[in-house]
Structures are given as C-alpha cells and as structure tokens.
Design an enzyme around this catalytic site. Structure first.
Site, short mmCIF file in Angstrom:
data_model
loop_
_atom_site.label_atom_id
_atom_site.label_comp_id
_atom_site.label_asym_id
_atom_site.label_seq_id
_atom_site.Cartn_x
_atom_site.Cartn_y
_atom_site.Cartn_z
N HIS A 1 0.84 -1.20 0.00
CA HIS A 1 0.00 0.00 0.00
C HIS A 1 0.88 1.26 0.00
CE1 HIS A 1 -3.10 -2.56 2.38
NE2 HIS A 1 -3.65 -2.34 1.20
N LYS B 1 -16.14 -6.64 6.43
CA LYS B 1 -14.90 -7.42 6.33
C LYS B 1 -14.36 -7.83 7.71
CE LYS B 1 -12.71 -6.65 1.90
NZ LYS B 1 -11.46 -6.30 1.22
N ARG C 1 -2.43 -6.01 -8.28
CA ARG C 1 -1.46 -7.11 -8.13
C ARG C 1 -1.81 -8.20 -9.14
NH1 ARG C 1 -2.87 -7.84 -1.97
NH2 ARG C 1 -4.80 -7.23 -2.94
N SER D 1 -2.69 -7.77 3.13
CA SER D 1 -2.99 -7.59 4.56
C SER D 1 -3.48 -8.90 5.17
CB SER D 1 -4.06 -6.52 4.75
OG SER D 1 -3.66 -5.30 4.20
P1 ADP Z 1 -9.99 -3.31 -0.33
O1 ADP Z 1 -10.81 -3.95 0.74
O2 ADP Z 1 -10.60 -2.05 -0.88
O3 ADP Z 1 -9.54 -4.25 -1.43
P2 ADP Z 1 -7.20 -3.31 0.54
O4 ADP Z 1 -6.61 -2.60 1.70
O5 ADP Z 1 -7.12 -4.79 0.52
O6 ADP Z 1 -8.69 -2.79 0.46
O7 ADP Z 1 -6.54 -2.80 -0.82
C1 ADP Z 1 -6.62 -1.43 -1.20
C2 ADP Z 1 -5.95 -1.26 -2.55
O8 ADP Z 1 -4.56 -1.51 -2.42
C3 ADP Z 1 -6.45 -2.21 -3.64
O9 ADP Z 1 -6.46 -1.51 -4.86
C4 ADP Z 1 -5.42 -3.30 -3.66
O10 ADP Z 1 -5.34 -3.92 -4.92
C5 ADP Z 1 -4.15 -2.48 -3.38
N1 ADP Z 1 -3.10 -3.30 -2.81
C6 ADP Z 1 -3.16 -4.15 -1.78
N2 ADP Z 1 -1.97 -4.75 -1.57
C7 ADP Z 1 -1.13 -4.27 -2.52
C8 ADP Z 1 0.25 -4.52 -2.86
N3 ADP Z 1 0.98 -5.42 -2.23
N4 ADP Z 1 0.79 -3.82 -3.89
C9 ADP Z 1 0.03 -2.93 -4.57
N5 ADP Z 1 -1.28 -2.67 -4.32
C10 ADP Z 1 -1.85 -3.32 -3.30
#
Ligand code: ADP
Length: 178
Positions: A25, A49, A103, A141
């Site tokens: 992130h 979630k 990803r 996460s």
């Molecule tokens: P959500 O519940 O909205 O998917 P996340 O916190 O899981 O929330 O992810 C938020 C954003 O960050 C999404 O666009 C996800 O694809 C991106 N993201 C999560 N992990 C990574 C990573 N390792 N590298 C790049 N982008 C990521």
C-alpha cells in the site's frame, strides 16, 4: 475548453480497508503522491470485512507512516475515514480520480468489475491503476495477519510500527480466545 486556460490538477482518492497498511500500500501511496498534487487516502470502515483494527487505528497507522515521508510528498497526502458509498465519498472530497493498486491476476477481475460499476454511477470519475511493485506483489494484509497470528516473521511486509501494532492486536485476540 479554452486552450490557454491552465488545467486544474485532479484530486485523487486511494480507497481501501488497509487492515493493516502494508509496504505494498505504501508503495502505491508514495508513487501516487508523485503523480497527483493532492492524494486522499480513504480508509473504509468496512464492517462487513470484520477488520482486525478499528478504522481509527488503521488511519492512525497510515498517518504515522506518512509523517515519516519527506516533503513535498508528505504535504500532498491526507488521510480520512469514510463510511458511505465510495462514489459519494469521492464526490464529497472533490476528487475526480480513484487510485487503486493492481497485483497480477489476483486483483484484476474484482478491480475491473468495481471500476466498471463505479463508472456507471459517475462517468466523470476515472479509476487509475498503478501496477504493484514486483517485489511487493505478493503482499496482502490478509496473509500478513495470518502470518502474525502464527508468530511468523512479518517484517518483510509491513513497517516496524505496524508490525508492533499487529503483534499487540494478535496477542489481545489470542487472550480473548483463551
Ligand atoms: P480493499 O478492501 O478495498 O480491497 P485493501 O486494503 O485490501 O482494500 O486494498 C486497497 C488497494 O490496495 C487495492 O487496490 C489493492 O489492490 C491495493 N493493494 C493491496 N496490496 C497491494 C500490494 N501489495 N501492492 C500494490 N497494491 C496493493
């Protein structure tokens, strides 16, 4: 539009659950702040979630990491919490771009569907994707929490302050289960 009038810089909003914020992130945040003058990180309450951390805790961990960045990057970033339809949040913040990280194949279908539906709700707002850094590609996460729960090493995936908060949260959770 008048060819001579200066083009207004779009405000970008990066929404997510960030439970907790990972190095993946943070890479998107850093790169996003290089592209956009104003980047709003929008932490979704997302009770559906069942997040490990409250939205306040998730926002506070992100703010802590932002405070360690240098200016002008730092000054371009703002962190908010939202509990509404994403498009309503985007509009109320005056943003015209939704920033998301992508990803490999794992995210594609969900992100494609979400971007398509959001476009039908408001076609003036564009979703822009940044490809995940190849090294940080596998970082998620959900997996970080799982590794922390089984006392695995999470330091390659999250900043030290987040690793500490995760360990505390996991210890708390385990003590409730006993
Ligand atoms: P959500 O519940 O909205 O998917 P996340 O916190 O899981 O929330 O992810 C938020 C954003 O960050 C999404 O666009 C996800 O694809 C991106 N993201 C999560 N992990 C990574 C990573 N390792 N590298 C790049 N982008 C990521």
């Amino acid at each position: 539009m008048d060819a001579l009038s200066p083009k207004k810089q779009p405000i970008a909003l990066y929404p997510g659950t960030f439970d907790p914020v990972t190095l993946g992130h943070l890479d998107i945040i850093r790169r996003g702040a290089r592209i956009f003058d104003h980047l709003i990180i929008a932490v979704a309450e997302n009770p559906g979630k069942s997040p490990l951390f409250s939205s306040e805790e998730r926002a506070s961990m992100i703010r802590h990491e932002i405070s360690r960045l240098e200016n002008p990057t730092k000054s371009r970033i703002e962190v908010i919490i939202y509990n509404s339809l994403l498009m309503d949040c985007v509009e109320s913040q005056g943003a015209s771009v939704i920033l998301r990280g992508l990803r490999a194949v794992a995210d594609f279908e969900y992100e494609y569907q979400m971007a398509g539906m959001n476009q039908q709700i408001n076609n003036k707002i564009e979703t822009i994707f940044l490809m995940a850094d190849s090294v940080l590609q596998p970082v998620a996460s959900r997996l970080v929490k799982e590794i922390a729960f089984y006392n695995g090493n999470i330091t390659p995936f999250v900043p030290p302050h987040v690793a500490q908060k995760l360990q505390e949260a996991v210890t708390r959770k385990k003590s409730f289960q006993d």
